[in-house]
Motif scaffolding. Sequence first.
Motif, short mmCIF file in Angstrom:
data_model
loop_
_atom_site.label_atom_id
_atom_site.label_comp_id
_atom_site.label_asym_id
_atom_site.label_seq_id
_atom_site.Cartn_x
_atom_site.Cartn_y
_atom_site.Cartn_z
N TYR A 109 0.86 -1.32 0.04
CA TYR A 109 -0.13 -0.09 -0.07
C TYR A 109 0.98 1.18 0.09
N LYS A 110 1.74 1.37 0.87
CA LYS A 110 2.62 2.41 1.27
C LYS A 110 3.49 2.78 -0.29
N ASN A 111 3.68 1.70 -0.96
CA ASN A 111 4.63 1.73 -2.23
C ASN A 111 3.87 1.90 -3.47
N GLY A 112 2.55 1.73 -3.36
CA GLY A 112 1.66 1.96 -4.56
C GLY A 112 1.93 0.91 -5.59
N VAL A 113 2.18 -0.38 -5.01
CA VAL A 113 2.44 -1.45 -5.94
C VAL A 113 1.53 -1.94 -6.98
N PHE A 114 0.36 -1.52 -6.59
CA PHE A 114 -0.64 -1.84 -7.50
C PHE A 114 -1.30 -0.72 -8.34
N ASN A 115 -0.73 0.56 -8.06
CA ASN A 115 -1.04 1.77 -8.85
C ASN A 115 -0.77 1.47 -10.40
N ASP A 116 -1.52 2.04 -11.34
CA ASP A 116 -1.35 1.96 -12.70
C ASP A 116 -0.50 2.81 -13.00
N ASN A 117 -0.19 4.18 -12.10
CA ASN A 117 0.61 5.05 -12.48
C ASN A 117 1.64 5.59 -11.37
N TYR A 118 2.68 6.23 -11.75
CA TYR A 118 3.71 7.04 -10.82
C TYR A 118 3.23 8.43 -10.60
N TYR A 119 3.31 8.77 -9.20
CA TYR A 119 2.71 10.47 -8.98
C TYR A 119 3.97 10.80 -8.47
N TYR A 120 4.26 11.99 -8.63
CA TYR A 120 5.29 13.11 -8.05
C TYR A 120 4.66 14.47 -8.01
N LYS A 136 3.39 1.50 -16.91
CA LYS A 136 3.35 0.70 -18.25
C LYS A 136 3.08 1.42 -19.54
N SER A 137 3.70 0.98 -20.56
CA SER A 137 3.33 1.58 -21.75
C SER A 137 1.94 1.18 -22.40
N THR A 138 1.12 0.51 -21.70
CA THR A 138 -0.25 0.31 -22.21
C THR A 138 -1.43 0.38 -21.30
N LYS A 139 -0.85 1.09 -20.12
CA LYS A 139 -1.88 1.15 -19.19
C LYS A 139 -1.63 2.31 -18.13
N GLY A 140 -2.80 3.07 -17.71
CA GLY A 140 -2.45 4.17 -17.11
C GLY A 140 -2.93 5.51 -17.90
N SER A 141 -2.34 6.55 -17.13
CA SER A 141 -2.69 8.14 -18.02
C SER A 141 -1.43 8.73 -17.52
#
Length: 184
Positions: A109-120, A136-141
């Motif tokens: 949860y803390k590391n956002g392992v299941f997120n589709d995106n990175y946030y900063y 990933k190049s095929t999933k997310g925004s």
Amino acid sequence: MKKFLTLIVLITIIHSCQEQKKEYLLKKSNIKNISFEMPIDFLLKKANSEDTDIYDIFSNKKSIGTIYFGSYYKPFVEDYSITEEREIYKKVSSKGAKIFYTPNLEEDYKNGVFNDNYYYYDTINKNIAQVMLPKKSTKGSIGIYFDSIDVRKNKFVIISNDLSEENKKTFLEIFETIKVKPTQ
């Protein structure tokens, strides 16, 4: 044969010059107190909405993104559940909910392992923004979110689900050109 090879080389050079020029053909766009630059072949089309100004971004007659300006947009979040109990996972996932099973609940949860995106967070022309990039190049925004962009605390968001490498690069370049004019 020499003429043919010379022609091929000449066409290649012209083509590469045109591609380089395409990167630099930008136009300035304004939405309320926000200005930014985008490729000249992008088109903004205002959508019908009540509480938020919404603009669809088109390129080659295809919708590739959306801009939101108003008070009702929330920061980027991903909506799913995580559990370390197999029975809960089986029961909830069978009902179609987005849930993940992990034996490492707190760390994942803390590391956002299941997120589709990175946030900063980044500072764009003296304004703090939340930036979202796909894992990933095929999933997310890809997107950018500014909170309280004016005295009315409106939000400003640009988001795209077109994950082509060219589009990701173009949107990151757009983000860097965003300027906010102070309002009274």
